[in-house]
Scaffold this motif. Sequence first.
Motif, PDB file in Angstrom:
ATOM      1  N   GLU A  79       2.416  -1.553 -12.369  1.00 26.73           N
ATOM      2  CA  GLU A  79       3.879  -1.428 -12.467  1.00 26.73           C
ATOM      3  C   GLU A  79       4.579  -2.323 -11.448  1.00 26.73           C
ATOM      4  O   GLU A  79       5.615  -2.910 -11.743  1.00 26.73           O
ATOM      5  N   ILE A  80       3.996  -2.436 -10.255  1.00 31.57           N
ATOM      6  CA  ILE A  80       4.563  -3.328  -9.239  1.00 31.57           C
ATOM      7  C   ILE A  80       4.470  -4.779  -9.705  1.00 31.57           C
ATOM      8  O   ILE A  80       5.424  -5.548  -9.589  1.00 31.57           O
TER       9      ILE A  80
ATOM     10  N   VAL B   4       0.828  -1.205   0.000  1.00 28.66           N
ATOM     11  CA  VAL B   4       0.000   0.000   0.000  1.00 28.66           C
ATOM     12  C   VAL B   4       0.863   1.256   0.000  1.00 28.66           C
ATOM     13  O   VAL B   4       0.609   2.204  -0.755  1.00 28.66           O
ATOM     14  N   ILE B   5       1.900   1.279   0.818  1.00 24.17           N
ATOM     15  CA  ILE B   5       2.786   2.450   0.894  1.00 24.17           C
ATOM     16  C   ILE B   5       3.496   2.666  -0.441  1.00 24.17           C
ATOM     17  O   ILE B   5       3.559   3.790  -0.949  1.00 24.17           O
ATOM     18  N   LEU B   6       4.017   1.605  -1.026  1.00 22.80           N
ATOM     19  CA  LEU B   6       4.723   1.709  -2.297  1.00 22.80           C
ATOM     20  C   LEU B   6       3.795   2.191  -3.415  1.00 22.80           C
ATOM     21  O   LEU B   6       4.151   3.090  -4.190  1.00 22.80           O
ATOM     22  N   ALA B   7       2.601   1.627  -3.486  1.00 26.75           N
ATOM     23  CA  ALA B   7       1.642   2.035  -4.518  1.00 26.75           C
ATOM     24  C   ALA B   7       1.204   3.483  -4.322  1.00 26.75           C
ATOM     25  O   ALA B   7       1.076   4.236  -5.292  1.00 26.75           O
ATOM     26  N   ALA B   8       0.997   3.901  -3.084  1.00 27.77           N
ATOM     27  CA  ALA B   8       0.579   5.277  -2.813  1.00 27.77           C
ATOM     28  C   ALA B   8       1.672   6.278  -3.195  1.00 27.77           C
ATOM     29  O   ALA B   8       1.387   7.324  -3.801  1.00 27.77           O
ATOM     30  N   LYS B   9       2.917   5.953  -2.863  1.00 26.56           N
ATOM     31  CA  LYS B   9       4.026   6.850  -3.229  1.00 26.56           C
ATOM     32  C   LYS B   9       4.162   6.967  -4.739  1.00 26.56           C
ATOM     33  O   LYS B   9       4.365   8.045  -5.280  1.00 26.56           O
TER      34      LYS B   9
END
Length: 70
Positions: A55-56, A21-26
């Motif tokens: 992308e992830i 969630v943190i990676l996608a939000a950033k």
Amino acid sequence: MLLYPSQDKLLDKIDSKYSLVILAAKRAKEMQHSKNVELLDEYVSTKNVGKALEEIESGDIVLDPDSIQK
């Protein structure tokens, strides 16, 4: 509900839901502020969070192991 990409496939790439969630939000925030910074040729999603998750899944965005606090 998250249909595409599959949550199971995403958790194979990133080991925790929190980190995902943190990676996608950033990444989504980065995409919002910087136009034309798309890494894939085509996206299924129209929104930035969905694009970030794609992308992830593709492996173009990865979690930096040095950024994880222990």
